[in-house]
Every structure is written in structure tokens, then in C-alpha cells.
Design an enzyme around this catalytic site. Structure first.
Site, PDB file in Angstrom:
ATOM      1  N   HIS A  57       0.845  -1.192   0.000  1.00 59.81           N
ATOM      2  CA  HIS A  57       0.000   0.000   0.000  1.00 59.81           C
ATOM      3  C   HIS A  57       0.883   1.246   0.000  1.00 59.81           C
ATOM      4  CE1 HIS A  57       0.565  -0.794   4.402  1.00 59.81           C
ATOM      5  NE2 HIS A  57       0.904   0.481   4.345  1.00 59.81           N
TER       6      HIS A  57
HETATM    7  P1  TYD Z   1      -1.555  -2.762   7.444  1.00 61.10           P
HETATM    8  O1  TYD Z   1      -1.052  -1.375   7.626  1.00 61.10           O
HETATM    9  O2  TYD Z   1      -2.222  -3.095   6.149  1.00 61.10           O
HETATM   10  O3  TYD Z   1      -0.376  -3.814   7.675  1.00 61.10           O
HETATM   11  P2  TYD Z   1       0.951  -4.133   6.835  1.00 61.10           P
HETATM   12  O4  TYD Z   1       1.295  -2.963   5.991  1.00 61.10           O
HETATM   13  O5  TYD Z   1       1.983  -4.386   7.887  1.00 61.10           O
HETATM   14  O6  TYD Z   1       0.726  -5.355   6.036  1.00 61.10           O
HETATM   15  O7  TYD Z   1      -2.511  -3.100   8.666  1.00 61.10           O
HETATM   16  C1  TYD Z   1      -3.036  -4.385   8.899  1.00 61.10           C
HETATM   17  C2  TYD Z   1      -4.299  -4.246   9.724  1.00 61.10           C
HETATM   18  O8  TYD Z   1      -4.012  -3.647  10.987  1.00 61.10           O
HETATM   19  C3  TYD Z   1      -5.356  -3.362   9.068  1.00 61.10           C
HETATM   20  O9  TYD Z   1      -6.624  -3.980   9.288  1.00 61.10           O
HETATM   21  C4  TYD Z   1      -5.303  -2.065   9.816  1.00 61.10           C
HETATM   22  C5  TYD Z   1      -4.783  -2.467  11.171  1.00 61.10           C
HETATM   23  N1  TYD Z   1      -3.948  -1.415  11.795  1.00 61.10           N
HETATM   24  C6  TYD Z   1      -4.445  -0.658  12.831  1.00 61.10           C
HETATM   25  O10 TYD Z   1      -5.603  -0.837  13.278  1.00 61.10           O
HETATM   26  N2  TYD Z   1      -3.655   0.307  13.385  1.00 61.10           N
HETATM   27  C7  TYD Z   1      -2.396   0.545  12.940  1.00 61.10           C
HETATM   28  O11 TYD Z   1      -1.687   1.444  13.456  1.00 61.10           O
HETATM   29  C8  TYD Z   1      -1.885  -0.245  11.843  1.00 61.10           C
HETATM   30  C9  TYD Z   1      -0.507  -0.030  11.301  1.00 61.10           C
HETATM   31  C10 TYD Z   1      -2.697  -1.219  11.305  1.00 61.10           C
END
Ligand code: TYD
Length: 141
Positions: A57
Site C-alpha cells: 500500500h
Molecule cells: P496494514 O497497515 O495493512 O499492515 P501491513 O502494511 O503491515 O501489512 O494493517 C493491517 C491491519 O491492521 C489493518 O486492518 C489495519 C490495522 N492497523 C491498525 O488498526 N492500526 C495501525 O496502526 C496499523 C498499522 C494497522
């Protein structure tokens, strides 16, 4: 910084201070002193199963400093035109990721801890999770 205009070259590693003595090391990160933004949120990834990849992302407003607090991983940065891979494997090196950069986090070692200091609290609206939408927005400029 407008997220449509940022480049991978705007994302650089920063050597963080290290206080060393024979009993070990301390690294302290002071907002606006050791890193260029104010810290509103801290989170960390851990227990990543072998072979898994994270990220996939971009963010519209968020600045982040990413540190391999333990172990190692690679971050693939992409601004829609250029890609750059940075390997993080030292707890005193941080990678500054600016808004508008697609990132994938790959090659986690076992026991890796990916520590992230973030300039904003979490909001789902700040994410761009569709790569073709991202490419389109970046290449409008
Ligand atoms: P995401 O940022 O997509 O993870 P990565 O980039 O590490 O693969 O986040 C995964 C899930 O966690 C998504 O449902 C959102 C949640 N999340 C939060 O609730 N708070 C946060 O600070 C972060 C980073 C993620």
C-alpha cells in the site's frame, strides 16, 4: 509534500544515535531532532511467518521511520516510476518513508521486529491499497 510528487529518492536511511557501553547499546529517537517529523503513533510487526510479505500500500499523508529493531527484512519502495530496495538489519538505522510511496516488506528473518514511528494516528482513509489507482495518481503529474 504532495503525495503525487514524492520520489523514492526522497526516502533515505538515517543513522540514529547509539549510546554504547560494554553492557549494551541504547538508541533514542527524539522527534524533530533525530527524525524530521513529530511522532503520533508507534507500532511494530513481529511473529511474521517465514515467507510472508507485508505492506502492499501507499499513504497519502503519513511519514514513517522504519527500523529493524531485531533481525532483518527488505523494503521495496516504488514511486510509480522507479523502484528501490533497502535492506534493514541494524537497530540504529531508520528508513524515512515519505507520503505517496508504495511499499512492500519482504524477506523477514525469523524473530524480526519491524518498528515503525508514524507522524499520524491510524486512519484507514490515509491508505491507497489499489496499485493501479496508485500508479494512475502518481503518473497524472
Ligand atoms: P496494514 O497497515 O495493512 O499492515 P501491513 O502494511 O503491515 O501489512 O494493517 C493491517 C491491519 O491492521 C489493518 O486492518 C489495519 C490495522 N492497523 C491498525 O488498526 N492500526 C495501525 O496502526 C496499523 C498499522 C494497522
Amino acid at each position: 509534500m504532495k503525495f503525487t510528487e514524492s520520489k523514492v529518492s526522497d526516502c533515505q536511511t538515517i543513522e540514529l544515535p547509539k549510546i554504547h557501553n560494554r553492557a549494551g547499546n541504547i538508541t533514542a529517537i527524539n522527534e524533530l531532532v533525530d527524525i524530521p517529523f513529530k511522532i503520533k503513533r508507534v507500532y511494530y510487526l513481529y511473529d511474521v511467518p517465514g515467507g510472508e510479505e507485508r505492506g502492499g500500500h501507499a499513504h497519502k499523508k503519513l511519514f514513517q521511520l522504519v527500523v529493524a529493531a531485531s533481525g532483518s527484512f527488505d523494503i521495496v519502495l516504488d514511486d510509480g516510476k522507479k523502484k528501490k530496495t533497502i535492506s534493514l538489519n541494524r537497530p540504529y538505522i531508520g528508513l524515512n518513508i515519505v507520503p505517496g510511496i508504495w511499499r512492500e516488506v519482504i524477506n523477514f528473518s525469523s524473530g524480526a521486529i519491524c518498528l515503525v514511528l508514524a507522524s499520524e494516528i491510524y486512519t484507514a482513509e490515509d491508505y491507497i491499497r489499489d496499485y493501479s489507482l496508485f500508479k494512475g495518481l502518481k503518473n497524472e503529474r
